[in-house]
Design a protein around this motif. Structure first.
Motif, PDB file in Angstrom:
ATOM      1  N   ALA A 279       0.806  -1.223   0.000  1.00  0.00           N
ATOM      2  CA  ALA A 279       0.000   0.000   0.000  1.00  0.00           C
ATOM      3  C   ALA A 279       0.836   1.269   0.000  1.00  0.00           C
ATOM      4  O   ALA A 279       0.443   2.270  -0.589  1.00  0.00           O
ATOM      5  CB  ALA A 279      -0.941  -0.011   1.210  1.00  0.00           C
ATOM      6  N   TYR A 280       1.968   1.256   0.662  1.00  0.00           N
ATOM      7  CA  TYR A 280       2.707   2.511   0.864  1.00  0.00           C
ATOM      8  C   TYR A 280       4.121   2.503   0.294  1.00  0.00           C
ATOM      9  O   TYR A 280       4.827   3.506   0.391  1.00  0.00           O
ATOM     10  CB  TYR A 280       2.753   2.852   2.356  1.00  0.00           C
ATOM     11  N   GLY A 281       4.553   1.391  -0.275  1.00  0.00           N
ATOM     12  CA  GLY A 281       5.868   1.347  -0.900  1.00  0.00           C
ATOM     13  C   GLY A 281       6.969   0.974   0.078  1.00  0.00           C
ATOM     14  O   GLY A 281       6.800   1.016   1.299  1.00  0.00           O
ATOM     15  N   ALA A 282       8.131   0.636  -0.489  1.00  0.00           N
ATOM     16  CA  ALA A 282       9.236   0.110   0.316  1.00  0.00           C
ATOM     17  C   ALA A 282       9.830   1.166   1.237  1.00  0.00           C
ATOM     18  O   ALA A 282      10.177   0.880   2.384  1.00  0.00           O
ATOM     19  CB  ALA A 282      10.310  -0.450  -0.611  1.00  0.00           C
ATOM     20  N   LEU A 283       9.944   2.410   0.742  1.00  0.00           N
ATOM     21  CA  LEU A 283      10.608   3.454   1.527  1.00  0.00           C
ATOM     22  C   LEU A 283       9.872   3.728   2.839  1.00  0.00           C
ATOM     23  O   LEU A 283      10.459   3.694   3.923  1.00  0.00           O
ATOM     24  CB  LEU A 283      10.691   4.749   0.707  1.00  0.00           C
ATOM     25  N   ARG A 284       8.552   3.949   2.717  1.00  0.00           N
ATOM     26  CA  ARG A 284       7.806   4.299   3.929  1.00  0.00           C
ATOM     27  C   ARG A 284       7.625   3.081   4.834  1.00  0.00           C
ATOM     28  O   ARG A 284       7.506   3.224   6.053  1.00  0.00           O
ATOM     29  CB  ARG A 284       6.480   4.945   3.564  1.00  0.00           C
ATOM     30  N   THR A 285       7.637   1.894   4.261  1.00  0.00           N
ATOM     31  CA  THR A 285       7.580   0.693   5.106  1.00  0.00           C
ATOM     32  C   THR A 285       8.892   0.557   5.882  1.00  0.00           C
ATOM     33  O   THR A 285       8.896   0.143   7.044  1.00  0.00           O
ATOM     34  CB  THR A 285       7.321  -0.553   4.253  1.00  0.00           C
TER      35      THR A 285
END
Ligand code: FES
Ligand SMILES: [Fe+2]
Length: 461
Positions: A279-285
């Motif tokens: 849902a939020y992409g690798a960076l924000r995860t």
């Protein structure tokens, strides 16, 4: 004001910690018009639920309305000014003043006064004597903020680019809430001392907290005694518009500073990461699994990764009341939430073994600034100056390493702007302008061995 904050050089006058005139101007220009944290919606879920708190030196009641909305009022009777609600929290149909018994609804309206007919004879207009209402109250992912100034930008605009980072723990993981009621304590320091510390001070952790890092078996224990510096690329600092700032230490999110509990929290996070990544992409995860220290200007502090959420309420130049809650994820089991809160209060609560370390520094820098000679001097936030930049992936102005003072400089750049301006209309600074001010800071510095070049010309005169 020109002597208080030197933005280009990253210096702050010692007067900002212990000067009555500065403090009074802060109440007018900061606390009467910026967004201040009030409570979390989970503290007042039902109609009539209320809490009492402060906005600057003003006491306020925050209360859930019959229509489900939230309003806030000065906790001050419109008759002779006595306190209307004497308790910290509860559920009420209204509030009755302790002095002569004027009675108000949860909507703030003045409902009745003792012997109204006999003594007032219809000569007091009840419609204009309701509790004074806080002009703006807005909930952001359940976190409720208030603003006395109707002309202030909306909370969404005020948080601005900081939302990219706040949303990671306030929203993207399914949402966060606070475990209350807050622990309250009085610290003999200026309100900015802790607020600036949390906005950007990763520098002190290994040194100030050397013993605490080891005592609890923290995952950060290798930093104890400054035995190691986080390597290049281990994190970053960010400053955003309106003084908000934060620091990220990548891939270290113990959730608590005691090993068994930390392992349990890490296992919990690992289960949630695949869905978050989608849902939020690798960076924000990655940030979800990182330690984030930050402050929402002016006085609201959080440590995502240490489960800490605080507000620093100014009472006087050297007296600050601290409210402390634990941050937990909404969908965690109740038992886990409570154990995180227990751990948080052992570390950063009223008598927490991390808190005591910090308060010692907060109090000394504030109290020493009372000295006639000391207050002529300037404090230094130049670490990393000249290395701040914009990043194509990251909102705000980004510093060059995990440890630095980029977010200090951003915090005090806005502090200077708001203290100068008579109204929000006088703060039309555009994104490009404030970012340039930070990025170009330090460009004229020419350090010399005696340190003279670091002192602002005005101060030296
Ligand atoms: S001061 Fe509140 S009723 Fe008189
Ligand atoms: Fe600290």
């Amino acid at each position: 004001m020109s002597l208080l904050i030197d933005v280009p050089r990253g210096l702050q006058s010692a007067r900002i910690y212990h000067d009555r005139d500065v403090f009074d101007l802060e109440m007018e220009r900061i606390f009467a018009r910026t967004w201040l944290f009030l409570t979390h919606e989970c503290m007042i879920p039902n109609k009539g639920d209320f809490i009492t708190t402060r906005m600057g030196q003003d006491e306020v009641i925050v209360v859930r309305q019959q229509d489900g909305g939230i309003k806030a009022f000065l906790n001050v009777c419109r008759h002779r000014g006595a306190r209307v609600c004497p308790v910290e929290a509860g559920n009420a149909r209204g509030f009755v003043c302790n002095y002569h018994g004027w009675s108000y609804g949860t909507d703030g309206a003045l409902q009745s006064m003792p012997f109204e007919k006999e003594l007032y004879r219809g000569r007091l207009d009840k419609r204009t004597h309701g509790l004074r209402e806080v002009a703006q109250v807005t909930s952001y992912h359940g976190f409720v903020y208030g603003n006395f100034d109707a002309q202030a930008p909306s909370l969404l605009d005020y948080l601005g680019e900081a939302r990219f980072y706040l949303d990671i723990w306030m929203e993207a993981n399914g949402g966060a809430e606070l475990v209350g009621p807050p622990a309250r304590s009085m610290v003999h320091c200026n309100w900015k001392a802790p607020s600036e510390n949390f906005v950007g001070d990763a520098y002190h952790v290994g040194w100030t907290h050397a013993a605490a890092l080891k005592a609890g078996g923290s995952m950060l224990a290798p930093m104890s005694g400054n035995a190691m510096l986080p390597p290049a690329g281990a994190g970053l600092q960010v400053a955003t518009r309106y003084g908000h700032g934060l620091g990220i230490l990548y891939d270290v999110n113990p959730g608590a500073h005691d090993t068994p509990l930390a392992q349990e929290i890490l296992a919990w996070q690992a289960k949630k990461r695949p869905a978050m990544e989608k849902a939020y992409g690798a960076l924000r995860t990655r940030y979800y699994g990182s330690h984030i220290n930050g402050s929402v200007f002016p006085n609201n502090t959080y440590l995502w990764g240490s489960s800490l959420f605080k507000v620093w309420h100014p009472h006087a130049p050297d007296r600050t009341e601290c409210f402390t809650w634990a941050i937990v994820e909404k969908d965690m089991p109740q038992d886990l939430k409570q154990r995180i809160a227990n751990s948080l209060h052992r570390t950063f609560g009223v008598a927490g073994y991390w808190e005591a370390d910090d308060n010692d520094n907060m109090e000394s820098e504030s109290q020493l600034s009372r000295g006639h000679m000391t207050r002529q001097g300037f404090m230094n936030a130049q670490m990393g100056i000249g290395g701040d930049r914009e990043d194509p992936e990251l909102p705000g102005v980004v510093g060059e390493s995990a440890i630095g003072e980029t977010s200090y400089r951003g915090y005090f750049r806005f502090y200077e702007e708001t203290m100068r301006a008579k109204s929000w209309a006088e703060m039309p600074v555009q994104d490009s302008t404030w970012k340039r001010q930070l990025i170009e800071a330090g460009s004229g510095l020419d350090p010399d061995p005696a340190g003279e070049a670091m002192v602002p010309a005005q101060a030296a005169a």
